[in-house]
Design a protein around this motif. Structure first.
Motif, PDB file in Angstrom:
ATOM      1  N   ILE A  32     -90.808 -29.700 -96.130  1.00  0.00           N
ATOM      2  CA  ILE A  32     -91.805 -28.740 -95.975  1.00  0.00           C
ATOM      3  C   ILE A  32     -92.274 -28.294 -97.452  1.00  0.00           C
ATOM      4  N   ASP A  33     -93.456 -27.536 -97.447  1.00  0.00           N
ATOM      5  CA  ASP A  33     -93.881 -26.922 -98.718  1.00  0.00           C
ATOM      6  C   ASP A  33     -93.478 -25.359 -98.519  1.00  0.00           C
ATOM      7  N   ILE A  34     -93.437 -24.717 -99.421  1.00  0.00           N
ATOM      8  CA  ILE A  34     -92.875 -23.224 -99.499  1.00  0.00           C
ATOM      9  C   ILE A  34     -93.580 -22.533-100.541  1.00  0.00           C
ATOM     10  N   ALA A  35     -93.995 -21.123-100.391  1.00  0.00           N
ATOM     11  CA  ALA A  35     -94.436 -20.265-101.296  1.00  0.00           C
ATOM     12  C   ALA A  35     -93.202 -19.043-101.252  1.00  0.00           C
ATOM     13  N   VAL A  36     -92.840 -18.698-102.576  1.00  0.00           N
ATOM     14  CA  VAL A  36     -91.833 -17.682-102.749  1.00  0.00           C
ATOM     15  C   VAL A  36     -92.404 -16.594-103.369  1.00  0.00           C
ATOM     16  N   THR A  37     -92.082 -15.230-102.992  1.00  0.00           N
ATOM     17  CA  THR A  37     -92.578 -14.024-103.778  1.00  0.00           C
ATOM     18  C   THR A  37     -91.637 -13.203-103.785  1.00  0.00           C
ATOM     19  N   THR A  38     -91.538 -12.267-105.041  1.00  0.00           N
ATOM     20  CA  THR A  38     -90.800 -11.296-105.146  1.00  0.00           C
ATOM     21  C   THR A  38     -91.433 -10.087-104.465  1.00  0.00           C
ATOM     22  N   GLU A  39     -90.293  -9.405-103.682  1.00  0.00           N
ATOM     23  CA  GLU A  39     -90.705  -8.032-103.028  1.00  0.00           C
ATOM     24  C   GLU A  39     -89.975  -6.837-103.762  1.00  0.00           C
ATOM     25  N   ARG A  40     -90.719  -6.251-104.568  1.00  0.00           N
ATOM     26  CA  ARG A  40     -90.139  -5.462-105.742  1.00  0.00           C
ATOM     27  C   ARG A  40     -89.276  -4.239-104.938  1.00  0.00           C
ATOM     28  N   GLN A  41     -89.898  -3.682-104.072  1.00  0.00           N
ATOM     29  CA  GLN A  41     -89.179  -2.234-103.638  1.00  0.00           C
ATOM     30  C   GLN A  41     -88.172  -2.574-102.510  1.00  0.00           C
ATOM     31  N   GLN A  42     -88.103  -3.911-102.143  1.00  0.00           N
ATOM     32  CA  GLN A  42     -86.855  -4.329-101.254  1.00  0.00           C
ATOM     33  C   GLN A  42     -85.974  -5.040-102.095  1.00  0.00           C
ATOM     34  N   ASN A  43     -86.212  -5.377-103.266  1.00  0.00           N
ATOM     35  CA  ASN A  43     -84.949  -5.961-104.021  1.00  0.00           C
ATOM     36  C   ASN A  43     -84.619  -7.465-103.259  1.00  0.00           C
ATOM     37  N   LYS A  44     -85.693  -8.176-102.998  1.00  0.00           N
ATOM     38  CA  LYS A  44     -85.667  -9.258-102.143  1.00  0.00           C
ATOM     39  C   LYS A  44     -86.637 -10.368-102.712  1.00  0.00           C
ATOM     40  N   ILE A  45     -86.443 -11.498-102.528  1.00  0.00           N
ATOM     41  CA  ILE A  45     -87.765 -12.622-102.586  1.00  0.00           C
ATOM     42  C   ILE A  45     -87.573 -13.098-101.095  1.00  0.00           C
ATOM     43  N   ARG A  46     -88.993 -13.437-100.668  1.00  0.00           N
ATOM     44  CA  ARG A  46     -89.310 -13.941 -99.348  1.00  0.00           C
ATOM     45  C   ARG A  46     -90.136 -15.237 -99.511  1.00  0.00           C
ATOM     46  N   ILE A  47     -89.490 -16.186 -98.532  1.00  0.00           N
ATOM     47  CA  ILE A  47     -89.906 -17.492 -98.422  1.00  0.00           C
ATOM     48  C   ILE A  47     -90.927 -17.700 -97.320  1.00  0.00           C
ATOM     49  N   TYR A  48     -91.826 -18.355 -97.524  1.00  0.00           N
ATOM     50  CA  TYR A  48     -92.893 -18.711 -96.409  1.00  0.00           C
ATOM     51  C   TYR A  48     -93.159 -20.168 -96.455  1.00  0.00           C
ATOM     52  N   GLU A  49     -93.184 -20.701 -95.060  1.00  0.00           N
ATOM     53  CA  GLU A  49     -93.832 -22.101 -95.165  1.00  0.00           C
ATOM     54  C   GLU A  49     -95.330 -22.308 -95.245  1.00  0.00           C
ATOM     55  N   VAL A  50     -95.479 -23.329 -96.220  1.00  0.00           N
ATOM     56  CA  VAL A  50     -96.958 -23.318 -96.407  1.00  0.00           C
ATOM     57  C   VAL A  50     -97.518 -24.597 -95.850  1.00  0.00           C
ATOM     58  N   PRO A  51     -98.896 -24.530 -95.003  1.00  0.00           N
ATOM     59  CA  PRO A  51     -99.819 -23.546 -94.971  1.00  0.00           C
ATOM     60  C   PRO A  51     -99.705 -22.384 -93.996  1.00  0.00           C
ATOM     61  N   SER A  52     -98.856 -22.542 -93.223  1.00  0.00           N
ATOM     62  CA  SER A  52     -98.817 -21.387 -91.958  1.00  0.00           C
ATOM     63  C   SER A  52     -98.567 -20.174 -92.512  1.00  0.00           C
ATOM     64  N   MET A  53     -97.883 -20.006 -93.491  1.00  0.00           N
ATOM     65  CA  MET A  53     -97.396 -18.739 -94.135  1.00  0.00           C
ATOM     66  C   MET A  53     -96.629 -18.037 -93.298  1.00  0.00           C
ATOM     67  N   GLU A  54     -95.588 -18.498 -92.283  1.00  0.00           N
ATOM     68  CA  GLU A  54     -94.590 -18.325 -91.368  1.00  0.00           C
ATOM     69  C   GLU A  54     -93.345 -17.954 -92.471  1.00  0.00           C
ATOM     70  N   GLU A  55     -92.841 -16.826 -92.264  1.00  0.00           N
ATOM     71  CA  GLU A  55     -91.644 -16.296 -93.191  1.00  0.00           C
ATOM     72  C   GLU A  55     -90.450 -17.215 -92.661  1.00  0.00           C
ATOM     73  N   ILE A  56     -89.768 -17.822 -93.620  1.00  0.00           N
ATOM     74  CA  ILE A  56     -88.500 -18.600 -93.141  1.00  0.00           C
ATOM     75  C   ILE A  56     -87.168 -18.277 -93.935  1.00  0.00           C
ATOM     76  N   GLY A  57     -87.251 -17.041 -94.522  1.00  0.00           N
ATOM     77  CA  GLY A  57     -86.120 -16.495 -95.180  1.00  0.00           C
ATOM     78  C   GLY A  57     -86.397 -15.593 -96.306  1.00  0.00           C
ATOM     79  N   ALA A  58     -85.189 -14.441 -96.351  1.00  0.00           N
ATOM     80  CA  ALA A  58     -85.509 -13.369 -97.197  1.00  0.00           C
ATOM     81  C   ALA A  58     -84.207 -13.430 -97.889  1.00  0.00           C
ATOM     82  N   ILE A  59     -83.991 -13.163 -99.276  1.00  0.00           N
ATOM     83  CA  ILE A  59     -82.770 -13.218-100.105  1.00  0.00           C
ATOM     84  C   ILE A  59     -82.902 -11.988-100.988  1.00  0.00           C
ATOM     85  N   SER A  60     -81.891 -11.403-100.788  1.00  0.00           N
ATOM     86  CA  SER A  60     -81.475 -10.044-101.718  1.00  0.00           C
ATOM     87  C   SER A  60     -80.882 -10.514-103.061  1.00  0.00           C
ATOM     88  N   VAL A  61     -81.778 -10.175-103.969  1.00  0.00           N
ATOM     89  CA  VAL A  61     -81.511 -10.482-105.363  1.00  0.00           C
ATOM     90  C   VAL A  61     -80.960  -9.414-106.238  1.00  0.00           C
TER      91      VAL A  61
END
Length: 345
Positions: free
Chosen positions: A102-131
């Protein structure tokens, strides 16, 4: 005497006109619809079935911000609301997930200290990682994704608002476990001047390099493959920027060549460097052009070389700007300026 004065005045006028022509700002072909708060960083997803249906994914950087998805006409076609200050975003192709790619988009979420991963193009969240776990300074900001062309392993390189010199950036290997994306820290690296911060990160998958902006200092270059070590390969652009060194994007012209474009934020221009390096040295980068744009104080940008249809037959350059929008530029306009300026050097 009068003739001399007239001649000097005429020369001055001609020089001024020439200067104005050289510094005419490139106008965007498309301006997107507005987000809610403040645009920051875009990523481009190429639709494999029909490139003219490709998407631009951009961050809306605020406590109740999110990801906005635009079509190539700048219309909002999807969104992920309710993220706590998403900063940067990147896209990668062919991630192994539940037995398929699958194709993915990954963004930083600064105030949660996480990165979030989404399937593209649906933009369904498939993971969140504490960094940056265990660190005093966390606040993730910059992110870029690296796919090793030999092993097809995929990594997230993450930067933060503050960090120590030498280990400012952390690199995570992404994998799937029970239907969720997880991340394993594989290295901590990255020199830092201490002057401002590190936000913008870009990866050249094919050539295997990471570039990042040490904002008040210059552009740093490393190997993307953690197995090749943490040696800094280059530091460039130190005298090329008015103030902040910002968004980085890479345009591929084939055969390992192309351009590295970096936002000269307060000058409202993009500095251009050769992707392949200069003088036969892959790690020597001199500015070959400076492109004046209508974009104001750009933090983030992205570019692709794919034919996206009549508006963008040689690709599109996307940049955030003040005013809650993104600007799309026809690459042909950029190429004209690069050709004109680089030939004079």
């Amino acid at each position: 005497m009068k003739k001399t004065v007239f001649y000097i005045a005429l020369c001055s006028a001609l020089v001024q006109c020439t200067s104005l022509n050289l510094h005419k700002k490139v106008q965007p072909a498309v301006i997107t619809e507005q987000v809610n708060f403040d645009t920051d960083d875009p990523a481009i997803w190429i639709n494999p079935q029909d490139a003219s249906q490709s998407l631009i994914i951009g961050t809306d950087k605020e406590t109740e911000g999110g990801l906005f998805v635009f079509d190539l006409n700048g219309k909002i076609v999807n969104k992920v609301p309710g993220l706590k200050r998403p900063n940067n975003v990147d896209v990668e192709y062919g991630f192994n997930f539940q037995g398929k790619k699958i194709d993915i988009a990954v963004t930083t979420e600064r105030q949660q200290n996480k990165i979030r991963i989404y399937e593209v193009p649906s933009m369904e969240e498939i993971g969140a990682i504490s960094v940056f776990e265990g660190e005093t300074d966390r606040d993730p900001m910059g992110i870029s994704i690296y796919k090793n062309p030999h092993t097809e392993e995929i990594f997230a390189i993450v930067g933060r608002k503050f960090g120590p010199g030498g280990t400012y950036l952390w690199q995570y290997k992404l994998s799937e476990n029970n239907g969720k994306v997880t991340g394993e820290v594989v290295r901590k690296f990255g020199n830092f001047s201490g002057k401002k911060e590190i936000e913008s990160i870009a990866v050249d998958d094919e050539l295997g390099f990471i570039y990042y902006s040490d904002e008040g200092f210059g552009v740093r270059k490393y190997y993307a493959d953690p197995a090749k070590g943490n040696q800094e390969l280059a530091l460039f652009g130190q005298k090329d920027f008015k103030e902040d060194v910002e968004g980085i994007s890479i345009y591929d012209t084939g055969n390992g060549k192309g351009y590295i474009l970096i936002s000269n934020q307060q000058a409202d221009t993009f500095n251009v460097y050769r992707r392949e390096g200069d003088n036969g040295n892959a790690n020597q980068h001199y500015r070959i052009a400076e492109i004046p744009v209508s974009t104001k104080e750009s933090d983030g940008s992205e570019v692709v070389n794919v034919n996206l249809g009549p508006k963008f037959p040689n690709g599109v350059f996307v940049a955030m700007t003040n005013g809650k929008v993104f600007h799309y530029y026809d690459w042909r306009e950029f190429q004209k300026i690069i050709d004109e300026q680089s030939q004079s050097k």
